[in-house]
Design an enzyme around this catalytic site. Sequence first.
Site, mmCIF file in Angstrom:
data_model
loop_
_atom_site.group_PDB
_atom_site.id
_atom_site.type_symbol
_atom_site.label_atom_id
_atom_site.label_comp_id
_atom_site.label_asym_id
_atom_site.label_seq_id
_atom_site.Cartn_x
_atom_site.Cartn_y
_atom_site.Cartn_z
ATOM 1 N N ARG A 60 0.830 -1.214 0.000
ATOM 2 C CA ARG A 60 0.000 0.000 0.000
ATOM 3 C C ARG A 60 0.871 1.273 0.000
ATOM 4 O O ARG A 60 0.578 2.216 -0.730
ATOM 5 C CB ARG A 60 -0.932 -0.040 1.218
ATOM 6 C CG ARG A 60 -1.954 1.045 1.275
ATOM 7 C CD ARG A 60 -3.186 0.697 0.462
ATOM 8 N NE ARG A 60 -4.156 1.773 0.547
ATOM 9 C CZ ARG A 60 -5.451 1.645 0.337
ATOM 10 N NH1 ARG A 60 -5.945 0.497 -0.009
ATOM 11 N NH2 ARG A 60 -6.261 2.677 0.427
ATOM 12 N N HIS A 104 -18.267 14.816 0.487
ATOM 13 C CA HIS A 104 -18.982 13.703 1.127
ATOM 14 C C HIS A 104 -20.482 13.997 1.091
ATOM 15 O O HIS A 104 -20.900 15.119 1.403
ATOM 16 C CB HIS A 104 -18.514 13.536 2.577
ATOM 17 C CG HIS A 104 -19.142 12.349 3.240
ATOM 18 N ND1 HIS A 104 -18.805 11.061 2.894
ATOM 19 C CD2 HIS A 104 -20.102 12.258 4.177
ATOM 20 C CE1 HIS A 104 -19.540 10.215 3.610
ATOM 21 N NE2 HIS A 104 -20.328 10.916 4.403
HETATM 22 C C1 GAR Z 1 -20.123 11.890 -4.681
HETATM 23 O O1 GAR Z 1 -21.444 12.045 -4.310
HETATM 24 C C2 GAR Z 1 -19.230 11.928 -3.467
HETATM 25 O O2 GAR Z 1 -19.732 12.727 -2.441
HETATM 26 C C3 GAR Z 1 -19.215 10.478 -3.055
HETATM 27 O O3 GAR Z 1 -19.142 9.788 -4.266
HETATM 28 C C4 GAR Z 1 -19.867 10.501 -5.260
HETATM 29 C C5 GAR Z 1 -19.051 10.534 -6.528
HETATM 30 O O4 GAR Z 1 -19.804 10.970 -7.602
HETATM 31 N N1 GAR Z 1 -18.114 10.221 -2.201
HETATM 32 C C6 GAR Z 1 -18.206 9.475 -1.096
HETATM 33 O O5 GAR Z 1 -19.212 8.886 -0.759
HETATM 34 C C7 GAR Z 1 -16.916 9.379 -0.313
HETATM 35 N N2 GAR Z 1 -17.135 8.814 0.976
HETATM 36 P P1 GAR Z 1 -19.108 11.358 -8.989
HETATM 37 O O6 GAR Z 1 -18.133 10.249 -9.374
HETATM 38 O O7 GAR Z 1 -20.253 11.415 -9.945
HETATM 39 O O8 GAR Z 1 -18.428 12.679 -8.829
#
Ligand code: GAR
Length: 196
Positions: A60, A104
């Site tokens: 990692r 988030h």
């Molecule tokens: C977003 O809604 C972001 O907040 C979430 O993934 C999505 C990505 O969307 N992230 C998390 O949940 C992190 N814990 P995208 O690929 O369409 O930008």
Amino acid sequence: MLVSGAGTNLQALLDACADPGYGAAVVAVGADRGEIPALDRAAAAGIPTFVHRVSDFPSRPGWDAALTAACAEHEPDLVISAGFMKLVGGIFLDRFGDRFINTHPALLPSFPGMHGVRDALAHGVKLTGCTIFLVDEGTDSGPIIAQAAVPVHDDDDEPALRERLQQAERALLVQTVGRMVSEGWSVQGRKVRIGR
Ligand code: GAR
């Protein structure tokens, strides 16, 4: 920008950056997996991309070092994790920890982790939202930069709530990144202030 999936946040920033008045540019897009729509969006916009899969490295920390070097090559002022579903390690945070931001889909510190939308819905909250924060060693635990509240409707299922949240998230990300780039920011303990 770092991505793992659909890349709708990336697309929102690419669209904003098309306006010279916005004052920012996406210099590169990195991913932890290939063949995702986010990489297609970057390629369509002519943005350089790189992919470093954890499984391609014997350790990692080796992956962390490679990701750090790939980002550093593009000399970003901000590194934006937009749906990047990996926790980076100490090498990355040592290099970018003062300018590595994440989004988030919940009002942190409530509902951190991989299922922020589902967990908020299951808890029965009437108001949730989205958070932009500086990444630290923890999971969704760093200093908060900006938040927007989003109502939960009685008949919401996870996709409906996610869609409403992600619309708010894209707008907040575009607004916040634009302000950080043009006005700068400072951090005192857990308090982040945009502007000089
Ligand atoms: C977003 O809604 C972001 O907040 C979430 O993934 C999505 C990505 O969307 N992230 C998390 O949940 C992190 N814990 P995208 O690929 O369409 O930008």
